[in-house]
Design a protein around this motif. Structure first.
Motif, PDB file in Angstrom:
ATOM      1  N   VAL A 148       0.826  -1.207   0.000  1.00  0.00           N
ATOM      2  CA  VAL A 148       0.000   0.000   0.000  1.00  0.00           C
ATOM      3  C   VAL A 148       0.860   1.257   0.000  1.00  0.00           C
ATOM      4  CG1 VAL A 148      -1.745   1.329   1.247  1.00  0.00           C
ATOM      5  CG2 VAL A 148      -1.881  -1.158   1.212  1.00  0.00           C
ATOM      6  N   HIS A 149       0.520   2.182  -0.880  1.00  0.00           N
ATOM      7  CA  HIS A 149       1.110   3.521  -0.917  1.00  0.00           C
ATOM      8  C   HIS A 149       0.160   4.458  -0.185  1.00  0.00           C
ATOM      9  CE1 HIS A 149       1.652   7.375  -3.569  1.00  0.00           C
ATOM     10  NE2 HIS A 149       2.238   7.526  -2.395  1.00  0.00           N
ATOM     11  N   ILE A 150       0.661   5.140   0.829  1.00  0.00           N
ATOM     12  CA  ILE A 150      -0.157   6.053   1.628  1.00  0.00           C
ATOM     13  C   ILE A 150       0.409   7.467   1.515  1.00  0.00           C
ATOM     14  CG2 ILE A 150      -0.848   6.674   3.987  1.00  0.00           C
ATOM     15  CD1 ILE A 150      -0.994   3.694   4.593  1.00  0.00           C
ATOM     16  N   PHE A 151      -0.495   8.406   1.322  1.00  0.00           N
ATOM     17  CA  PHE A 151      -0.137   9.819   1.210  1.00  0.00           C
ATOM     18  C   PHE A 151      -0.961  10.627   2.203  1.00  0.00           C
ATOM     19  CE2 PHE A 151      -1.960  13.818  -0.238  1.00  0.00           C
ATOM     20  CZ  PHE A 151      -0.842  14.610  -0.407  1.00  0.00           C
ATOM     21  N   TYR A 152      -0.356  11.647   2.802  1.00  0.00           N
ATOM     22  CA  TYR A 152      -1.112  12.597   3.619  1.00  0.00           C
ATOM     23  C   TYR A 152      -0.332  13.896   3.717  1.00  0.00           C
ATOM     24  CZ  TYR A 152       2.016  10.598   7.195  1.00  0.00           C
ATOM     25  OH  TYR A 152       3.114  10.133   7.880  1.00  0.00           O
ATOM     26  N   MET A 153      -1.010  14.926   4.215  1.00  0.00           N
ATOM     27  CA  MET A 153      -0.396  16.224   4.442  1.00  0.00           C
ATOM     28  C   MET A 153      -0.140  16.382   5.933  1.00  0.00           C
ATOM     29  SD  MET A 153      -0.114  17.530   1.425  1.00  0.00           S
ATOM     30  CE  MET A 153       0.381  19.195   1.898  1.00  0.00           C
ATOM     31  N   ARG A 154       1.086  16.719   6.299  1.00  0.00           N
ATOM     32  CA  ARG A 154       1.482  16.803   7.713  1.00  0.00           C
ATOM     33  C   ARG A 154       1.852  18.213   8.126  1.00  0.00           C
ATOM     34  NH1 ARG A 154       5.002  12.421  10.779  1.00  0.00           N
ATOM     35  NH2 ARG A 154       2.838  11.748  11.156  1.00  0.00           N
ATOM     36  N   GLU A 155       1.257  18.650   9.215  1.00  0.00           N
ATOM     37  CA  GLU A 155       1.623  19.885   9.899  1.00  0.00           C
ATOM     38  C   GLU A 155       2.332  19.460  11.183  1.00  0.00           C
ATOM     39  OE1 GLU A 155      -0.714  23.626  12.096  1.00  0.00           O
ATOM     40  OE2 GLU A 155      -1.738  22.401  10.591  1.00  0.00           O
ATOM     41  N   ALA A 156       3.555  19.916  11.392  1.00  0.00           N
ATOM     42  CA  ALA A 156       4.351  19.368  12.492  1.00  0.00           C
ATOM     43  C   ALA A 156       5.024  20.460  13.315  1.00  0.00           C
ATOM     44  CB  ALA A 156       5.410  18.418  11.938  1.00  0.00           C
ATOM     45  N   TYR A 157       5.144  20.166  14.613  1.00  0.00           N
ATOM     46  CA  TYR A 157       5.782  21.062  15.579  1.00  0.00           C
ATOM     47  C   TYR A 157       6.763  20.250  16.414  1.00  0.00           C
ATOM     48  CZ  TYR A 157       1.812  23.949  14.260  1.00  0.00           C
ATOM     49  OH  TYR A 157       0.893  24.663  13.531  1.00  0.00           O
ATOM     50  N   VAL A 158       7.852  20.895  16.819  1.00  0.00           N
ATOM     51  CA  VAL A 158       8.901  20.166  17.535  1.00  0.00           C
ATOM     52  C   VAL A 158       9.553  21.067  18.573  1.00  0.00           C
ATOM     53  CG1 VAL A 158      10.639  20.765  15.793  1.00  0.00           C
ATOM     54  CG2 VAL A 158      10.966  18.729  17.223  1.00  0.00           C
ATOM     55  N   SER A 159      10.007  20.465  19.663  1.00  0.00           N
ATOM     56  CA  SER A 159      10.733  21.216  20.689  1.00  0.00           C
ATOM     57  C   SER A 159      12.184  21.392  20.255  1.00  0.00           C
ATOM     58  CB  SER A 159      10.682  20.479  22.029  1.00  0.00           C
ATOM     59  OG  SER A 159      11.307  19.207  21.933  1.00  0.00           O
ATOM     60  N   SER A 160      12.885  22.307  20.896  1.00  0.00           N
ATOM     61  CA  SER A 160      14.268  22.602  20.523  1.00  0.00           C
ATOM     62  C   SER A 160      15.185  21.405  20.733  1.00  0.00           C
ATOM     63  CB  SER A 160      14.782  23.807  21.316  1.00  0.00           C
ATOM     64  OG  SER A 160      14.682  23.565  22.711  1.00  0.00           O
ATOM     65  N   ASN A 161      14.867  20.532  21.686  1.00  0.00           N
ATOM     66  CA  ASN A 161      15.704  19.356  21.946  1.00  0.00           C
ATOM     67  C   ASN A 161      15.162  18.090  21.280  1.00  0.00           C
ATOM     68  OD1 ASN A 161      13.466  18.793  23.485  1.00  0.00           O
ATOM     69  ND2 ASN A 161      14.537  18.809  25.463  1.00  0.00           N
ATOM     70  N   ASP A 162      14.112  18.244  20.473  1.00  0.00           N
ATOM     71  CA  ASP A 162      13.506  17.133  19.723  1.00  0.00           C
ATOM     72  C   ASP A 162      12.925  16.059  20.635  1.00  0.00           C
ATOM     73  OD1 ASP A 162      12.724  16.151  17.244  1.00  0.00           O
ATOM     74  OD2 ASP A 162      14.406  14.753  17.144  1.00  0.00           O
ATOM     75  N   GLN A 163      12.625  16.403  21.867  1.00  0.00           N
ATOM     76  CA  GLN A 163      12.046  15.447  22.799  1.00  0.00           C
ATOM     77  C   GLN A 163      10.516  15.418  22.731  1.00  0.00           C
ATOM     78  OE1 GLN A 163      14.089  13.470  25.148  1.00  0.00           O
ATOM     79  NE2 GLN A 163      15.492  14.136  23.545  1.00  0.00           N
ATOM     80  N   VAL A 164       9.945  16.471  22.190  1.00  0.00           N
ATOM     81  CA  VAL A 164       8.486  16.576  22.115  1.00  0.00           C
ATOM     82  C   VAL A 164       8.098  16.964  20.691  1.00  0.00           C
ATOM     83  CG1 VAL A 164       6.434  17.773  22.968  1.00  0.00           C
ATOM     84  CG2 VAL A 164       8.333  17.277  24.537  1.00  0.00           C
ATOM     85  N   ARG A 165       7.114  16.267  20.137  1.00  0.00           N
ATOM     86  CA  ARG A 165       6.618  16.581  18.803  1.00  0.00           C
ATOM     87  C   ARG A 165       5.096  16.505  18.796  1.00  0.00           C
ATOM     88  NH1 ARG A 165       9.920  16.557  14.366  1.00  0.00           N
ATOM     89  NH2 ARG A 165       8.191  15.927  13.034  1.00  0.00           N
TER      90      ARG A 165
END
Length: 268
Positions: A148-165
């Motif tokens: 299966v090929h899956i496509f979606y649009m992602r809106e993403a946010y991240v902390s400065s230390n990459d510990q939280v997304r």
């Protein structure tokens, strides 16, 4: 193996997604791919592999605590862009990922069952080769093939230390892809999670206190939202080349005309 991570999923409306956006921006920054994009979103493509008896699909359906998925994650078909061969493991409530970035020209070769070599990779880092070798071992052990090929649009946010997304995924489309190649076009896809959006809260160590406030504000309950499972159910066993039936209670099919309406023109 990537540091263990926890992922909490929720299904929300578009109206609530806009409220979540405003809330999250008080705590996190856009990730590098969301900056400057329309609707702060970028396209994500995945090619999921499974056996003909859909072993990995059924492990998810049956709630097996220690399970994994095999997928290729990519963002376009530019020859210079990487394709990440990923193992996504769930160990009880923890998520762990292992992946190696592969040159696009070698994707069909590796998916055909050949052993990986250093020249297939974009990086010479040992962990990249270890990840690719393990992916190929698991793929060959269950005779997994592209499904299966899956496509979606992602809106993403991240902390400065990459510990939280925090990610907000919209317009999740799935279509069978039984060839050992990647593509971005879709001809006859199904739309999963009709009129709903997937909100994911991700953290590696401590559960942030403001996550609790966010969930309370959104008034939502944690749930399952597996894109691969939803796509399989929408497509049915015949379309994905399975030799046994699946639970076919998925969403209705979307025509090409509707698909073009729903996907921004800059993605098409």
């Amino acid at each position: 193996m990537q540091q263990q991570r926890f992922e909490l999923k929720y299904l929300i409306t578009e109206e609530m997604a806009l409220r979540v956006r405003d809330f999250v921006r008080c705590y996190l920054d856009f990730d590098e791919y969301s900056v400057g994009k329309p609707d702060f979103s970028y396209p994500v493509h995945s090619l999921y592999l499974d056996s003909d008896d859909l072993k990995l699909y059924w492990e998810t359906i049956n709630g097996i605590k220690n399970r994994y998925k095999l997928r290729l994650r990519y963002y376009d078909t530019n020859a210079k862009s990487p394709v990440f061969f990923e193992i996504k493991r769930r160990m009880n409530n923890c998520i762990m990922k292992q992946r190696g970035g592969v040159r696009q020209e070698f994707v069909p070769y590796l998916l055909s069952g050949h052993l990986p070599r250093e020249e297939h990779l974009l990086s010479k880092a040992p962990k990249q080769m270890v990840a690719l070798q393990r992916f190929c071992e698991l793929m060959n052990a269950i005779h997994a093939k592209p499904k299966v090929h899956i496509f979606y649009m992602r809106e993403a946010y991240v902390s400065s230390n990459d510990q939280v997304r925090v990610t907000i995924d919209r317009k999740v489309f799935g279509e069978e892809n039984l060839d050992p190649t990647i593509k971005t076009e879709m001809k006859d896809p199904v739309l999963s999670f009709q009129n709903l959006i997937i909100l994911e809260l991700k953290f590696t160590n401590r559960f942030p206190d403001w996550f609790r406030d966010l969930v309370r504000m959104a008034n939502v309950m944690q749930c399952g939202a597996a894109k691969y499972v939803e796509s399989i159910q929408g497509l049915g066993s015949r379309r994905v080349g399975a030799d046994m039936p699946v639970i076919e209670e998925g969403p209705p099919k979307i025509s090409n005309f509707q698909l073009k309406d729903l996907i921004p023109t800059w993605v098409q």
